[in-house]
Design a protein around this motif. Sequence first.
Motif, PDB file in Angstrom:
ATOM      1  N   LEU A 257      -3.413  10.319   0.177  1.00 46.60           N
ATOM      2  CA  LEU A 257      -3.970  11.509   0.826  1.00 46.60           C
ATOM      3  C   LEU A 257      -2.929  12.614   1.001  1.00 46.60           C
ATOM      4  CD1 LEU A 257      -6.081   9.830   3.672  1.00 46.60           C
ATOM      5  CD2 LEU A 257      -6.886  10.678   1.461  1.00 46.60           C
ATOM      6  N   TRP A 258      -1.672  12.301   0.752  1.00 45.60           N
ATOM      7  CA  TRP A 258      -0.626  13.312   0.931  1.00 45.60           C
ATOM      8  C   TRP A 258      -0.767  14.401  -0.131  1.00 45.60           C
ATOM      9  CZ3 TRP A 258       4.498  10.137   2.016  1.00 45.60           C
ATOM     10  CH2 TRP A 258       4.329   9.448   3.212  1.00 45.60           C
ATOM     11  N   ASP A 259      -0.466  15.628   0.255  1.00 51.43           N
ATOM     12  CA  ASP A 259      -0.572  16.782  -0.635  1.00 51.43           C
ATOM     13  C   ASP A 259       0.694  16.856  -1.486  1.00 51.43           C
ATOM     14  OD1 ASP A 259      -0.578  19.349  -1.782  1.00 51.43           O
ATOM     15  OD2 ASP A 259      -1.714  20.208  -0.115  1.00 51.43           O
ATOM     16  N   THR A 260       0.618  16.349  -2.707  1.00 56.26           N
ATOM     17  CA  THR A 260       1.805  16.262  -3.559  1.00 56.26           C
ATOM     18  C   THR A 260       2.327  17.632  -3.976  1.00 56.26           C
ATOM     19  OG1 THR A 260       0.355  15.939  -5.483  1.00 56.26           O
ATOM     20  CG2 THR A 260       1.236  13.968  -4.419  1.00 56.26           C
ATOM     21  N   ALA A 261       1.422  18.596  -4.138  1.00 55.61           N
ATOM     22  CA  ALA A 261       1.867  19.949  -4.511  1.00 55.61           C
ATOM     23  C   ALA A 261       2.677  20.573  -3.375  1.00 55.61           C
ATOM     24  CB  ALA A 261       0.668  20.826  -4.851  1.00 55.61           C
ATOM     25  N   MET A 262       2.228  20.356  -2.154  1.00 56.05           N
ATOM     26  CA  MET A 262       2.952  20.897  -1.008  1.00 56.05           C
ATOM     27  C   MET A 262       4.297  20.188  -0.840  1.00 56.05           C
ATOM     28  SD  MET A 262       1.561  21.489   2.907  1.00 56.05           S
ATOM     29  CE  MET A 262       0.215  22.518   2.313  1.00 56.05           C
ATOM     30  N   ILE A 263       4.323  18.881  -1.106  1.00 53.94           N
ATOM     31  CA  ILE A 263       5.583  18.144  -1.040  1.00 53.94           C
ATOM     32  C   ILE A 263       6.565  18.685  -2.080  1.00 53.94           C
ATOM     33  CG2 ILE A 263       6.656  15.903  -1.517  1.00 53.94           C
ATOM     34  CD1 ILE A 263       4.170  14.616  -0.245  1.00 53.94           C
ATOM     35  N   ALA A 264       6.064  18.901  -3.295  1.00 50.49           N
ATOM     36  CA  ALA A 264       6.928  19.425  -4.363  1.00 50.49           C
ATOM     37  C   ALA A 264       7.485  20.793  -3.989  1.00 50.49           C
ATOM     38  CB  ALA A 264       6.148  19.501  -5.674  1.00 50.49           C
ATOM     39  N   GLU A 265       6.640  21.627  -3.392  1.00 51.04           N
ATOM     40  CA  GLU A 265       7.111  22.951  -2.968  1.00 51.04           C
ATOM     41  C   GLU A 265       8.171  22.814  -1.880  1.00 51.04           C
ATOM     42  OE1 GLU A 265       5.544  27.145  -0.983  1.00 51.04           O
ATOM     43  OE2 GLU A 265       4.161  25.450  -1.203  1.00 51.04           O
ATOM     44  N   GLY A 266       7.917  21.929  -0.912  1.00 52.52           N
ATOM     45  CA  GLY A 266       8.881  21.735   0.161  1.00 52.52           C
ATOM     46  C   GLY A 266      10.226  21.257  -0.353  1.00 52.52           C
ATOM     47  N   VAL A 267      10.211  20.335  -1.300  1.00 52.95           N
ATOM     48  CA  VAL A 267      11.461  19.814  -1.868  1.00 52.95           C
ATOM     49  C   VAL A 267      12.205  20.916  -2.620  1.00 52.95           C
ATOM     50  CG1 VAL A 267      12.418  18.229  -3.600  1.00 52.95           C
ATOM     51  CG2 VAL A 267      10.678  17.423  -1.984  1.00 52.95           C
ATOM     52  N   THR A 268      11.469  21.735  -3.368  1.00 55.29           N
ATOM     53  CA  THR A 268      12.097  22.833  -4.108  1.00 55.29           C
ATOM     54  C   THR A 268      12.753  23.832  -3.160  1.00 55.29           C
ATOM     55  OG1 THR A 268      10.505  22.632  -5.923  1.00 55.29           O
ATOM     56  CG2 THR A 268      11.676  24.717  -5.734  1.00 55.29           C
ATOM     57  N   VAL A 269      12.038  24.195  -2.101  1.00 54.42           N
ATOM     58  CA  VAL A 269      12.586  25.126  -1.107  1.00 54.42           C
ATOM     59  C   VAL A 269      13.818  24.524  -0.447  1.00 54.42           C
ATOM     60  CG1 VAL A 269      12.123  26.264   1.106  1.00 54.42           C
ATOM     61  CG2 VAL A 269      10.375  26.258  -0.678  1.00 54.42           C
ATOM     62  N   LEU A 270      13.752  23.234  -0.124  1.00 56.13           N
ATOM     63  CA  LEU A 270      14.873  22.562   0.529  1.00 56.13           C
ATOM     64  C   LEU A 270      16.093  22.511  -0.390  1.00 56.13           C
ATOM     65  CD1 LEU A 270      16.173  20.862   2.759  1.00 56.13           C
ATOM     66  CD2 LEU A 270      15.085  18.843   1.727  1.00 56.13           C
ATOM     67  N   GLN A 271      15.894  22.156  -1.646  1.00 54.26           N
ATOM     68  CA  GLN A 271      17.017  22.071  -2.570  1.00 54.26           C
ATOM     69  C   GLN A 271      17.731  23.412  -2.705  1.00 54.26           C
ATOM     70  OE1 GLN A 271      15.012  20.466  -6.030  1.00 54.26           O
ATOM     71  NE2 GLN A 271      15.589  18.351  -5.518  1.00 54.26           N
ATOM     72  N   ALA A 272      16.955  24.489  -2.747  1.00 55.67           N
ATOM     73  CA  ALA A 272      17.557  25.824  -2.831  1.00 55.67           C
ATOM     74  C   ALA A 272      18.365  26.136  -1.576  1.00 55.67           C
ATOM     75  CB  ALA A 272      16.476  26.874  -3.051  1.00 55.67           C
ATOM     76  N   ALA A 273      17.829  25.731  -0.420  1.00 48.80           N
ATOM     77  CA  ALA A 273      18.538  25.981   0.839  1.00 48.80           C
ATOM     78  C   ALA A 273      19.826  25.165   0.909  1.00 48.80           C
ATOM     79  CB  ALA A 273      17.631  25.649   2.016  1.00 48.80           C
ATOM     80  N   LEU A 274      19.757  23.883   0.550  1.00 45.86           N
ATOM     81  CA  LEU A 274      20.944  23.027   0.594  1.00 45.86           C
ATOM     82  C   LEU A 274      22.009  23.514  -0.386  1.00 45.86           C
ATOM     83  CD1 LEU A 274      19.295  19.479   0.807  1.00 45.86           C
ATOM     84  CD2 LEU A 274      20.462  20.727   2.650  1.00 45.86           C
ATOM     85  N   GLY A 275      21.556  24.136  -1.471  1.00 46.20           N
ATOM     86  CA  GLY A 275      22.489  24.661  -2.463  1.00 46.20           C
ATOM     87  C   GLY A 275      23.346  25.797  -1.935  1.00 46.20           C
ATOM     88  N   ARG A 276      22.939  26.382  -0.807  1.00 45.38           N
ATOM     89  CA  ARG A 276      23.733  27.464  -0.209  1.00 45.38           C
ATOM     90  C   ARG A 276      24.934  26.918   0.557  1.00 45.38           C
ATOM     91  NH1 ARG A 276      20.387  31.811   0.667  1.00 45.38           N
ATOM     92  NH2 ARG A 276      22.313  32.951   1.162  1.00 45.38           N
ATOM     93  N   ASP A 277      24.977  25.607   0.773  1.00 44.78           N
ATOM     94  CA  ASP A 277      26.102  24.930   1.424  1.00 44.78           C
ATOM     95  C   ASP A 277      26.380  25.474   2.829  1.00 44.78           C
ATOM     96  OD1 ASP A 277      28.024  22.960   1.476  1.00 44.78           O
ATOM     97  OD2 ASP A 277      29.612  24.249   0.690  1.00 44.78           O
ATOM     98  N   ARG A 278      25.287  25.753   3.568  1.00 43.06           N
ATOM     99  CA  ARG A 278      25.412  26.131   4.981  1.00 43.06           C
ATOM    100  C   ARG A 278      24.383  25.296   5.744  1.00 43.06           C
ATOM    101  NH1 ARG A 278      25.108  31.645   3.366  1.00 43.06           N
ATOM    102  NH2 ARG A 278      23.465  32.109   4.871  1.00 43.06           N
ATOM    103  N   LEU A 279      24.715  24.020   5.918  1.00 41.86           N
ATOM    104  CA  LEU A 279      23.751  23.073   6.477  1.00 41.86           C
ATOM    105  C   LEU A 279      23.439  23.402   7.927  1.00 41.86           C
ATOM    106  CD1 LEU A 279      22.174  20.439   5.973  1.00 41.86           C
ATOM    107  CD2 LEU A 279      24.141  19.199   6.900  1.00 41.86           C
ATOM    108  N   GLY A 280      22.139  23.319   8.261  1.00 42.86           N
ATOM    109  CA  GLY A 280      21.675  23.477   9.619  1.00 42.86           C
ATOM    110  C   GLY A 280      20.708  22.367   9.966  1.00 42.86           C
ATOM    111  N   ASP A 281      20.290  22.311  11.222  1.00 44.05           N
ATOM    112  CA  ASP A 281      19.486  21.163  11.639  1.00 44.05           C
ATOM    113  C   ASP A 281      18.103  21.147  11.020  1.00 44.05           C
ATOM    114  OD1 ASP A 281      19.022  23.382  13.360  1.00 44.05           O
ATOM    115  OD2 ASP A 281      18.107  22.079  14.840  1.00 44.05           O
ATOM    116  N   TYR A 282      17.508  22.320  10.728  1.00 41.22           N
ATOM    117  CA  TYR A 282      16.193  22.298  10.082  1.00 41.22           C
ATOM    118  C   TYR A 282      16.304  21.751   8.654  1.00 41.22           C
ATOM    119  CZ  TYR A 282      14.379  25.071  13.947  1.00 41.22           C
ATOM    120  OH  TYR A 282      14.005  25.512  15.196  1.00 41.22           O
ATOM    121  N   GLN A 283      17.381  22.095   7.965  1.00 46.80           N
ATOM    122  CA  GLN A 283      17.581  21.550   6.623  1.00 46.80           C
ATOM    123  C   GLN A 283      17.763  20.033   6.678  1.00 46.80           C
ATOM    124  OE1 GLN A 283      20.478  24.050   4.218  1.00 46.80           O
ATOM    125  NE2 GLN A 283      20.561  25.112   6.192  1.00 46.80           N
TER     126      GLN A 283
END
Length: 381
Positions: A235-261
């Motif tokens: 039942l999980w929304d795989t498209a939304m998961i894929a989008e979330g992972v893509t957004v997260l990877q881009a954020a982590l790539g900035r190398d400024r880790l925060g608690d939301y990341q």
Amino acid sequence: MDASLVRELVPAVIGVLVRRGADFAAAEDAVQEALIRAYEVWPHDPPRDPKAWLISAAWRKFLDAVRADAARRGRELTVDAEPPEGPVPAADDTLRLYFLCAHPTLSQPAAVALTLRAVGGLTTRQIAAAHLVPEATMAQRISRAKRRLSGVPLDAPGDLATVLRVLYLVFNEGYGGDVDLAAEAIRLARQLAALSDEPEAAGLLALMLLHHARRSSRTGAGGRLVPLAEQDRSLWDTAMIAEGVTVLQAALGRDRLGDYQAQAAIAALHADARSAAETDWPQIVEWYDELLALTGSPIVRLNRAVAVGEADGARAGLTALAEVDPGLPRYAAARAYLLERAGDLRGAATGYAEAAGAATSVAERDHLTREAARLRHAAQA
């Protein structure tokens, strides 16, 4: 008339009026008046440039209100004429409006309500229904917040952490009435992430997407709470998961880790597992270590202890839990869970019963009560 377009334009229009000299309360009132006019006119006479139309209409409403108020006759306006029709300058005041609505002088409930009204474009009735309070109560809350912001300049330095916290509060309030606050928070977080250069804004968006993707599996018949390990992952929304992972990877790539990341990284590991048994618990523990270093939060320490119990065994989890304040919310439930995994069914049943007594929602209380009854029965068998 495209309601979603109107809601997207509202913060930018309010921002333009404030920049031209209107205080926040007057600008917000003028935009609401302009929206009423737009709903009357646009269906049969749609504008070529909706944003320019709203700015012109709202500015006229603002000038009319000022001229009609004797107490304001002597006020100098930054612009004392109706702005010309035509393209609107590219400057976007939306991000600064986020900061204004999350001003540190406002209480969290007031900041949430004002953000939904001014940035989200929701009506007072919709916000009141979503929060399950009378419309008059919500109207007073919003009015007080606007009065408190009177005279605060739009270009005052803002605190992104406060803005993100307000949006996360909106998200966690879920949905009620005819407004889905979780979906609304995601919409606003998308907008904020696009406007901001800070990776934590993207981290919050990723966290929301990854949590929201599991929404349909969290409750069963009659609103029964379904724990993560028991959820139907189909039942999980795989498209939304894929989008979330893509957004997260881009954020982590900035190398400024925060608690939301860091929280989003933990959520991504849960989402990536095809079953509860395949969850990468050692890596989740590592992310909890990062999160604990960032926040020092007792709640994070509690959640880390449960993850340690999954990665290294229940006894290791209980040892880690011994370092946590027993007075924390859900401490009893976490300890009961680890006791059950360690084979102490009677102790676990007692812990679940204690946790049920301290539950903050009916669904959580009922779930914990069922767990206590299940273990009592198992211990007697």
